[in-house]
Write a protein that holds these residues in place. Structure first.
Motif, PDB file in Angstrom:
ATOM      1  N   LYS A  42       0.834  -1.208   0.000  1.00  0.00           N
ATOM      2  CA  LYS A  42       0.000   0.000   0.000  1.00  0.00           C
ATOM      3  C   LYS A  42       0.866   1.254   0.000  1.00  0.00           C
ATOM      4  O   LYS A  42       0.586   2.214  -0.721  1.00  0.00           O
ATOM      5  CB  LYS A  42      -0.952   0.015   1.188  1.00  0.00           C
ATOM      6  CG  LYS A  42      -1.874   1.234   1.164  1.00  0.00           C
ATOM      7  CD  LYS A  42      -2.931   1.169   2.230  1.00  0.00           C
ATOM      8  CE  LYS A  42      -3.843   2.381   2.135  1.00  0.00           C
ATOM      9  NZ  LYS A  42      -4.989   2.262   3.016  1.00  0.00           N
ATOM     10  N   LEU A  75      -5.110  -2.960   2.766  1.00  0.00           N
ATOM     11  CA  LEU A  75      -5.317  -2.270   1.487  1.00  0.00           C
ATOM     12  C   LEU A  75      -6.601  -1.446   1.474  1.00  0.00           C
ATOM     13  O   LEU A  75      -7.086  -1.072   0.407  1.00  0.00           O
ATOM     14  CB  LEU A  75      -5.327  -3.285   0.339  1.00  0.00           C
ATOM     15  CG  LEU A  75      -4.025  -4.052   0.093  1.00  0.00           C
ATOM     16  CD1 LEU A  75      -4.175  -4.978  -1.115  1.00  0.00           C
ATOM     17  CD2 LEU A  75      -2.844  -3.111  -0.087  1.00  0.00           C
ATOM     18  N   GLU A  78      -7.850   1.131  -1.305  1.00  0.00           N
ATOM     19  CA  GLU A  78      -7.151   0.871  -2.564  1.00  0.00           C
ATOM     20  C   GLU A  78      -7.983  -0.065  -3.438  1.00  0.00           C
ATOM     21  O   GLU A  78      -8.765  -0.870  -2.935  1.00  0.00           O
ATOM     22  CB  GLU A  78      -5.786   0.219  -2.307  1.00  0.00           C
ATOM     23  CG  GLU A  78      -4.839   1.049  -1.487  1.00  0.00           C
ATOM     24  CD  GLU A  78      -4.467   2.364  -2.145  1.00  0.00           C
ATOM     25  OE1 GLU A  78      -4.338   2.410  -3.396  1.00  0.00           O
ATOM     26  OE2 GLU A  78      -4.299   3.354  -1.413  1.00  0.00           O
ATOM     27  N   HIS A  80      -8.138  -3.256  -5.163  1.00  0.00           N
ATOM     28  CA  HIS A  80      -7.388  -4.510  -5.147  1.00  0.00           C
ATOM     29  C   HIS A  80      -8.306  -5.672  -5.474  1.00  0.00           C
ATOM     30  O   HIS A  80      -9.500  -5.608  -5.269  1.00  0.00           O
ATOM     31  CB  HIS A  80      -6.679  -4.719  -3.802  1.00  0.00           C
ATOM     32  CG  HIS A  80      -7.582  -4.844  -2.630  1.00  0.00           C
ATOM     33  ND1 HIS A  80      -7.953  -6.066  -2.105  1.00  0.00           N
ATOM     34  CD2 HIS A  80      -8.183  -3.912  -1.851  1.00  0.00           C
ATOM     35  CE1 HIS A  80      -8.724  -5.879  -1.063  1.00  0.00           C
ATOM     36  NE2 HIS A  80      -8.897  -4.577  -0.884  1.00  0.00           N
TER      37      HIS A  80
END
Length: 87
Positions: A42, A75, A78, A80
């Motif tokens: 990250k 994460l 984010e 992902h």
């Protein structure tokens, strides 16, 4: 770490070490190491799309439900995605 050119994209692939050994019985996945790997990902790749396999849940014997929760925590915020490799 490896950089792979795909038409219109550059992929960065790296190996996050999360266990010392894969042979033998019992749990070999190191959950703290898994957490640290994704925390580092990250920090290094924030704002980019991140993909990963069942890291630590195969030969290392880790619990994917627990590992997936660690990944989601580390994460957070984010983009992902879990990537399942097929043969």
């Amino acid at each position: 770490m490896a950089h792979i050119d795909v038409p219109g994209k550059v992929l960065t692939i790296f190996n996050g070490y999360t266990q010392y050994q894969w042979r033998g019985g019992g749990l070999k996945a190191d959950y703290a190491a898994i957490r640290q790997v994704f925390r580092s990902v990250k920090q290094a790749y924030a704002g980019r799309r991140i993909g990963y396999p069942t890291l630590g849940a195969g030969l290392a014997g880790g619990d994917w439900t627990l590992i997936a929760a660690i990944i989601d925590e580390e994460l957070a915020g984010e983009e992902h995605v879990f990537v399942q490799w097929t043969k």
